[in-house]
Scaffold this active site. Sequence first.
Site, PDB file in Angstrom:
ATOM      1  N   GLU A  49       0.859  -1.186   0.000  1.00 40.67           N
ATOM      2  CA  GLU A  49       0.000   0.000   0.000  1.00 40.67           C
ATOM      3  C   GLU A  49       0.887   1.225   0.000  1.00 40.67           C
ATOM      4  O   GLU A  49       1.825   1.326   0.783  1.00 40.67           O
ATOM      5  CB  GLU A  49      -0.867   0.055   1.269  1.00 40.67           C
ATOM      6  N   ASP A  60      -5.359   9.734  10.202  1.00 41.63           N
ATOM      7  CA  ASP A  60      -4.032   9.254  10.560  1.00 41.63           C
ATOM      8  C   ASP A  60      -3.508   9.863  11.844  1.00 41.63           C
ATOM      9  O   ASP A  60      -3.750  11.034  12.141  1.00 41.63           O
ATOM     10  CB  ASP A  60      -3.052   9.539   9.414  1.00 41.63           C
ATOM     11  N   TYR A 175     -10.386  -4.579   4.005  1.00 38.73           N
ATOM     12  CA  TYR A 175      -9.437  -4.067   4.990  1.00 38.73           C
ATOM     13  C   TYR A 175     -10.240  -3.830   6.254  1.00 38.73           C
ATOM     14  O   TYR A 175     -11.102  -2.965   6.284  1.00 38.73           O
ATOM     15  CB  TYR A 175      -8.823  -2.761   4.471  1.00 38.73           C
TER      16      TYR A 175
END
Lengths: 269, 403
Positions: A49, A60, A175
């Site tokens: 990725e 994040d 995911y």
Amino acid sequence: MSRIQACFAKLKQENRAALVTFLTAGDPDYATALTILRGLPGAGADVIEMGMPFTDPMADGPAIQLANQRALGNGMSLRKTLQMVREFREGNDHTPIVLMGYYNPIHHYGVDAFIRDAKQAGVDGMIVVDVPAEHNEELCEPAQAGGIDFIRLTTPTTDDQRLPTVLKDSSGFIYYVSVAGVTGGATASLDQVSEAVARLRRHSDLPVCIGFGIRTAEHAANVARLADGVVVGSALVDKINAAVTPEQAIADVLAQCREISEGVRGARL
Amino acid sequence: MHTYFDAPDERGLFGIFGGRYVAETLMPLILQLGEAYEQAKTDPEFLRELAYFQRDYVGRPSPLYYAERLSEHLGGAKIYLKREELNHTGAHKINNCIGQILLARRMGKKRIIAETGAGMHGVATATVAARFGLECVVYMGTTDIERQQANVFRMNLLGAKVIPVTAGTGTLKDAMNEALRDWVTNVDNTFYLIGTVAGPHPFPAMVRDFQAVIGKEVRDQLQEQEGRLPDSLIACVGGGSNAIGLFHEFLDEPTVKMVGAEAAGLGLETGKHAASLTLGAPGVLHGNKTYLLQDEDGQIKDAHSISAGLDYPGVGPEHSWLRDVGRVEYTAVSDDEALAAFQLLCRQEGIIPALESSHALAEAVKRAPQLPRDHLMVVNLSGRGDKDMASIMHYLGEKGAQS
């Protein structure tokens, strides 16, 4: 068969989980990042990725925020990210590449142009954090029509009622974000992971990869016994954060990748 | 009949703008919030409670004041000021906060988080959290903390925890990123009290509804004082909550002209501004599609304004829509123009406006002399200037502009 399908089919035969690595494209700079990228398959990465740098990475934690800042500070852009994929593909035609990031740079590039250029560069899948299933027609459908898998994030807050909506147009793999939070934060228990994998498998035949909070070889091995893939990001990015020179960044990231990969490869023996 | 009142649609879209562009972790929460708000807004008990707190706690209705000396000084339009600066906590922000905190309580949430730029929304949030005994965490950029010390102190007094955000330029956009990170981490007990008409659906519509009381009061008050509708409305636009609050009631009245004043900062040509509707391009940030200041790679550019509350590279999606369909005119006012209007109001009316609101005043100063004396202009005086004393002292000192 796509590169992603071929990869998971081969791993199934070998009875092991995939190691999925995440690094921000262009971190700390283009040349160093390209060297690391080229070294990852040899260090045990099965799927790569690449983060598309963005000024406002809202999902994040601090490590990957800094990675984004370093990359952008050194002139990284979406165009250069695609260029990096192209250069990687010159020497590697089998390792799947998944671009991960936020929607705005793609929106600004133009969705159709981006999908065309990404496909040509050798991109296999996309994860775009801030485009949920509710806006499928905008990015997911054009991506799949253009031959790029649209990989969905599912989370602990995605309940059974909502899962079909989220998974309806997923492709490639699933995911699973194992904790509610940002990258590089808390860690889910193995019981929680096991339960989540079972739940996802009731809804989909796609491979399930687990990410968020996986930092050591031992932990990766434990997760690799439960799922089809293990995603490691912040633990690698931290090595770039800590490195004093580009050479050290390259050596430390690849060493960390190798170590975690041994955990994943030895997990089901 | 065409109406502006049916936007957004069920997906939260105003034309192509708005929507719910958030990470999957937040999607279920946002859907729940949308359902909870849909139920609350037609529940007589909720509306009764809201009306009670608006009146007895916030101090509504706020006066609509005829600024006689200012009007005469400018020699044109008859200027009315909507006195939102007289609200409890000194700005329009509390209108939204009181609405959302009642919703949070109804939803059983125990922890309130918010982002703040100038600190007015942070103070208003800390205020209502104290009133209802809820834990409160406010994210604020370090640049803003420096220029808004008094508000940081106020929030602390009210029992809120102010968390400095160093990422990016340390302003409102970075504070909003950090608040979203908190929310995604504390999904079970936390209510994110967004301060403007941005963010994912239902926030832009919900915040607008809570602010729309401004325009509703203006309609009644002007009817009483002048017996008719206003001819024009002017408000400043950062995220755009005070502007939409004033405009919304009148969107379907074709004779009412509306002007939104963005921050031109040091000047549009310098690149140091916050004029996303004037010079931005459509994009996606903080959960919605809207006009954004961005570079050729789609990276978000830093905004600049003397006013911390306008220092944001985006704008509420309804404004983007109203811009594109041409219903509202958006213009830009520089730091210097805002500062001149600030001083003018101090001297002409004995009212110290917030730097944000001074942008709207500056636009009125430009337009009023060109207009006939029977033109009724309403300017939203969205906040008071006490919080800005330190930066104004600094700024005027630098310019040597004191007399």
